[in-house]
Design a protein around this motif. Sequence first.
Motif, mmCIF file in Angstrom:
data_model
loop_
_atom_site.group_PDB
_atom_site.id
_atom_site.type_symbol
_atom_site.label_atom_id
_atom_site.label_comp_id
_atom_site.label_asym_id
_atom_site.label_seq_id
_atom_site.Cartn_x
_atom_site.Cartn_y
_atom_site.Cartn_z
ATOM 1 N N GLU A 106 0.813 -1.220 0.000
ATOM 2 C CA GLU A 106 0.000 0.000 0.000
ATOM 3 C C GLU A 106 0.846 1.269 0.000
ATOM 4 N N THR A 163 2.058 -5.245 -11.422
ATOM 5 C CA THR A 163 1.269 -5.843 -10.345
ATOM 6 C C THR A 163 0.957 -7.315 -10.588
ATOM 7 N N TYR A 188 -4.826 -1.161 -6.058
ATOM 8 C CA TYR A 188 -3.690 -2.078 -6.026
ATOM 9 C C TYR A 188 -4.044 -3.415 -5.359
ATOM 10 N N LYS A 189 -5.046 -3.434 -4.491
ATOM 11 C CA LYS A 189 -5.352 -4.624 -3.689
ATOM 12 C C LYS A 189 -5.999 -5.733 -4.505
ATOM 13 N N ASN A 190 -6.499 -5.425 -5.682
ATOM 14 C CA ASN A 190 -7.295 -6.410 -6.406
ATOM 15 C C ASN A 190 -6.752 -6.739 -7.794
ATOM 16 N N ASP A 239 -4.389 3.562 -4.281
ATOM 17 C CA ASP A 239 -4.857 3.012 -3.012
ATOM 18 C C ASP A 239 -6.141 2.210 -3.178
ATOM 19 N N LYS A 240 -6.984 2.641 -4.077
ATOM 20 C CA LYS A 240 -8.273 1.957 -4.293
ATOM 21 C C LYS A 240 -8.147 0.721 -5.154
#
Length: 203
Positions: free
Chosen positions: A53, A119, A198-200, A195-196
């Motif tokens: 993050e 990523t 990168y997690k997926n 931030d919205k």
Amino acid sequence: MIAVLTGDIINSAGYKTVDWLPVLKNFFLKLGDTPEVWEIYRGDEFQIRIAAEKALEMAIQIKALIKTTKNLDVRIGIGLGDEDFRGAGVSESNGSAYQRSGRTLSLLKERKINLAIATGDPELDDTLNLMLKLGLDFMDSWSVVSAEIILMALVNPRASQKEVAEQFQIQQSAVSQRYKRARLDLVKELLNYYDKNYKNPRS
């Protein structure tokens, strides 16, 4: 998932190492110990392991830090992924995050671009890297003054304009003008998007 930043300093040959290396080392020391968290090697190359993050914000902070020295810049490949093996130092560790970071840096040198990310999700990579390419249009052109104000804003996000003005010994009205010239608003939008999303990654 972790992030690995692999980078090198642009135009370092034109400067004495003492002009920039101590500043970079002091900055990295705030992240953790070397070589477990970061390493500087071959004179002007570095590698950092960091939480996913924080990856893009850290890369932009490093860019701003280096650009506080006139005519210096930095090239950074960000890799997100796994860490399959942790060695004594980051340069001895391995995993998809390390491989993606190293490959991305190599591509940057070929394409003469200074910042990109991998990523593992090609669609997300395309979007993020297009945004970064557009962002570099102004980030690569930051003056020393713009780099200083961006670094201050990112490292101390809760600092008021009055506090920033006192730090730089300028009028408070000048702080807002410097933010605009450095495009702090767009930097923050870019970081918010990262931030919205990168997690997926899709793979």
